[in-house]
Design a protein around this motif. Structure first.
Motif, mmCIF file in Angstrom:
data_model
loop_
_atom_site.group_PDB
_atom_site.id
_atom_site.type_symbol
_atom_site.label_atom_id
_atom_site.label_comp_id
_atom_site.label_asym_id
_atom_site.label_seq_id
_atom_site.Cartn_x
_atom_site.Cartn_y
_atom_site.Cartn_z
ATOM 1 N N GLY A 1 24.822 32.633 38.837
ATOM 2 C CA GLY A 1 25.986 30.813 39.034
ATOM 3 C C GLY A 1 27.151 30.784 38.126
ATOM 4 N N ASP A 2 26.965 31.687 37.129
ATOM 5 C CA ASP A 2 28.522 31.626 36.351
ATOM 6 C C ASP A 2 29.663 32.125 37.433
ATOM 7 O OD1 ASP A 2 26.977 31.573 33.952
ATOM 8 O OD2 ASP A 2 27.332 33.794 33.060
ATOM 9 N N ARG A 3 30.689 31.168 37.465
ATOM 10 C CA ARG A 3 32.160 30.839 37.396
ATOM 11 C C ARG A 3 33.202 31.974 36.856
ATOM 12 N NH1 ARG A 3 34.315 26.068 38.109
ATOM 13 N NH2 ARG A 3 36.229 27.551 39.779
ATOM 14 N N LEU A 4 33.121 33.106 38.190
ATOM 15 C CA LEU A 4 34.077 33.739 37.167
ATOM 16 C C LEU A 4 35.377 34.263 38.029
ATOM 17 C CD1 LEU A 4 32.020 37.046 36.246
ATOM 18 C CD2 LEU A 4 32.032 34.967 35.243
ATOM 19 N N ALA A 5 36.655 34.488 37.018
ATOM 20 C CA ALA A 5 38.425 34.915 37.309
ATOM 21 C C ALA A 5 38.204 36.179 37.785
ATOM 22 C CB ALA A 5 39.056 34.080 37.037
ATOM 23 N N PHE A 6 38.585 36.702 38.656
ATOM 24 C CA PHE A 6 38.549 38.185 39.032
ATOM 25 C C PHE A 6 39.791 39.359 39.339
ATOM 26 C CE2 PHE A 6 38.092 37.253 43.349
ATOM 27 C CZ PHE A 6 38.464 38.290 43.463
ATOM 28 N N GLY B 1 41.436 35.922 42.175
ATOM 29 C CA GLY B 1 41.293 34.669 42.541
ATOM 30 C C GLY B 1 39.163 34.544 41.423
ATOM 31 N N GLU B 2 38.538 33.742 42.359
ATOM 32 C CA GLU B 2 36.961 33.187 41.185
ATOM 33 C C GLU B 2 36.370 33.168 42.780
ATOM 34 O OE1 GLU B 2 37.773 29.409 41.126
ATOM 35 O OE2 GLU B 2 39.720 28.736 39.445
ATOM 36 N N MET B 3 35.006 34.186 41.706
ATOM 37 C CA MET B 3 33.531 34.606 42.599
ATOM 38 C C MET B 3 32.759 33.289 41.853
ATOM 39 S SD MET B 3 32.992 37.731 40.585
ATOM 40 C CE MET B 3 33.866 38.929 41.381
ATOM 41 N N GLN B 4 31.426 33.961 42.069
ATOM 42 C CA GLN B 4 30.428 33.405 41.683
ATOM 43 C C GLN B 4 29.092 34.286 41.594
ATOM 44 O OE1 GLN B 4 28.616 29.514 42.909
ATOM 45 N NE2 GLN B 4 27.727 29.200 41.111
ATOM 46 N N LEU C 1 37.638 43.229 36.292
ATOM 47 C CA LEU C 1 38.327 42.963 35.233
ATOM 48 C C LEU C 1 38.149 41.536 36.206
ATOM 49 C CD1 LEU C 1 41.754 44.175 34.693
ATOM 50 C CD2 LEU C 1 39.736 45.148 33.600
ATOM 51 N N VAL C 2 36.739 40.816 34.770
ATOM 52 C CA VAL C 2 36.636 39.474 35.467
ATOM 53 C C VAL C 2 36.597 38.846 33.590
ATOM 54 C CG1 VAL C 2 34.577 40.051 36.902
ATOM 55 C CG2 VAL C 2 33.942 40.391 34.122
ATOM 56 N N ARG C 3 37.078 37.077 33.623
ATOM 57 C CA ARG C 3 36.938 36.360 32.814
ATOM 58 C C ARG C 3 36.155 35.049 33.821
ATOM 59 N NH1 ARG C 3 40.081 32.235 32.859
ATOM 60 N NH2 ARG C 3 42.389 32.537 34.448
ATOM 61 N N ARG C 4 35.247 34.460 32.026
ATOM 62 C CA ARG C 4 34.088 33.524 32.508
ATOM 63 C C ARG C 4 35.189 32.255 32.767
ATOM 64 N NH1 ARG C 4 30.862 34.109 29.403
ATOM 65 N NH2 ARG C 4 29.060 34.622 30.370
ATOM 66 N N ILE C 5 35.270 31.227 33.405
ATOM 67 C CA ILE C 5 36.016 30.013 34.409
ATOM 68 C C ILE C 5 35.145 29.237 33.604
ATOM 69 C CG2 ILE C 5 36.706 28.243 35.505
ATOM 70 C CD1 ILE C 5 36.914 30.477 37.739
ATOM 71 N N THR C 6 35.609 28.409 32.149
ATOM 72 C CA THR C 6 35.026 27.538 31.589
ATOM 73 C C THR C 6 35.265 26.087 32.094
ATOM 74 O OG1 THR C 6 37.211 27.183 29.989
ATOM 75 C CG2 THR C 6 35.234 28.523 29.684
ATOM 76 N N GLU C 7 34.604 25.364 31.994
ATOM 77 C CA GLU C 7 34.616 24.032 32.555
ATOM 78 C C GLU C 7 34.991 23.395 31.450
ATOM 79 O OE1 GLU C 7 33.685 23.428 36.201
ATOM 80 O OE2 GLU C 7 33.124 25.240 35.754
ATOM 81 N N LYS C 8 36.258 21.960 32.579
ATOM 82 C CA LYS C 8 37.329 21.098 31.798
ATOM 83 C C LYS C 8 36.442 19.495 31.394
ATOM 84 C CE LYS C 8 41.852 23.123 33.034
ATOM 85 N NZ LYS C 8 42.631 23.148 33.616
#
Length: 245
Positions: free
Chosen positions: A86-91, A208-211, A238-245
């Protein structure tokens, strides 16, 4: 990896002007590898970018790279992505998107067509499978050249539509779901490399973004890459986790 400060201008020009085949040869020198190994059997993934006008290399490998030329500054760290379902990642991904189409009929020693022996197409002639760039394949399937110029979609539009379709079809096997609202597809290029060997490669950039939907399927692609052309700078996600604001 970035060039060390103080290099001659000619070094910067040479490094920045490398095509994917030249980049492959450069990255090869960072590892203790035999020269005769096939370029498709490389123990690393890489991606080449330009930042502030200078070449930048991201390299993923089991062994730590080493530069004996003194021209590169290498910053290495362990790569151990800790992901959860379920992690949301920018890639970001540079890929060589291709599709397989039937090619020439396979002939036997007697020059007669070989026939399939099983399946729904049993007794039909076998064909060699050919891989085609998804953009050129889309052009051929719509007979792009025969269309009136004012009705032809642009190459950028074709690359966006065909590339996005290629990526979305792989969601299940990749173990992730791409967010169509955030997906950018651009940078379509065809590289003519090493004329003696007749190597050509088409690349498309995705961002973009993925889950994450399946950890067992998704985690290996971070280490093994996606699609063909991995020896020439494609496939590294290349990925990085999207942190919820």
């Amino acid at each position: 990896m970035t060039p060390r400060p103080g290099l001659d201008f000619s070094d910067f020009v040479a490094l920045g002007g490398l095509d994917p085949y030249g980049q492959h040869q450069l990255v090869w020198t960072f590892f203790d590898l035999p020269r005769e190994q096939a370029p498709t059997q490389v123990p690393f993934l890489f991606r080449a970018e330009v930042r502030d006008g200078l070449p930048l290399l991201y390299v993923l490998s089991k062994d730590e790279p080493r530069d004996d030329s003194g021209k590169w500054r290498i910053e290495s760290k362990d790569y151990r992505p800790a992901l959860a379902l379920g992690d949301r990642l920018a890639f970001k991904l540079r890929a060589n998107p291709t599709v397989a189409r039937p090619g020439d009929v396979v002939l036997g020693r007697d020059e007669a067509p070989k026939l399939r022996t099983s399946g729904l197409k049993a007794e039909q002639p076998k064909h060699r499978s050919k891989r085609h760039d998804v953009v050129m394949d889309a052009k051929q399937r719509m007979d792009w050249k025969a269309m009136p110029p004012d009705e032809r979609p642009s190459l950028a539009q074709l690359a966006c539509e065909a590339g996005a379709g290629w990526l979305r079809k792989r969601e299940e096997r990749l173990g992730c779901r791409f967010n169509p609202a955030s997906l950018r597809v651009d940078g379509y290029r065809t590289h003519r490399m090493n004329r003696k060997r007749g190597i050509s490669l088409s690349t498309v950039d995705f961002e973009g973004e993925m889950q994450v939907t399946d950890l067992e399927r998704f985690t290996p692609i971070l280490f093994n890459g996606i699609g063909p052309g991995k020896a020439f700078g494609c496939g590294l996600m290349l990925v990085r986790r999207i942190t919820e604001k």
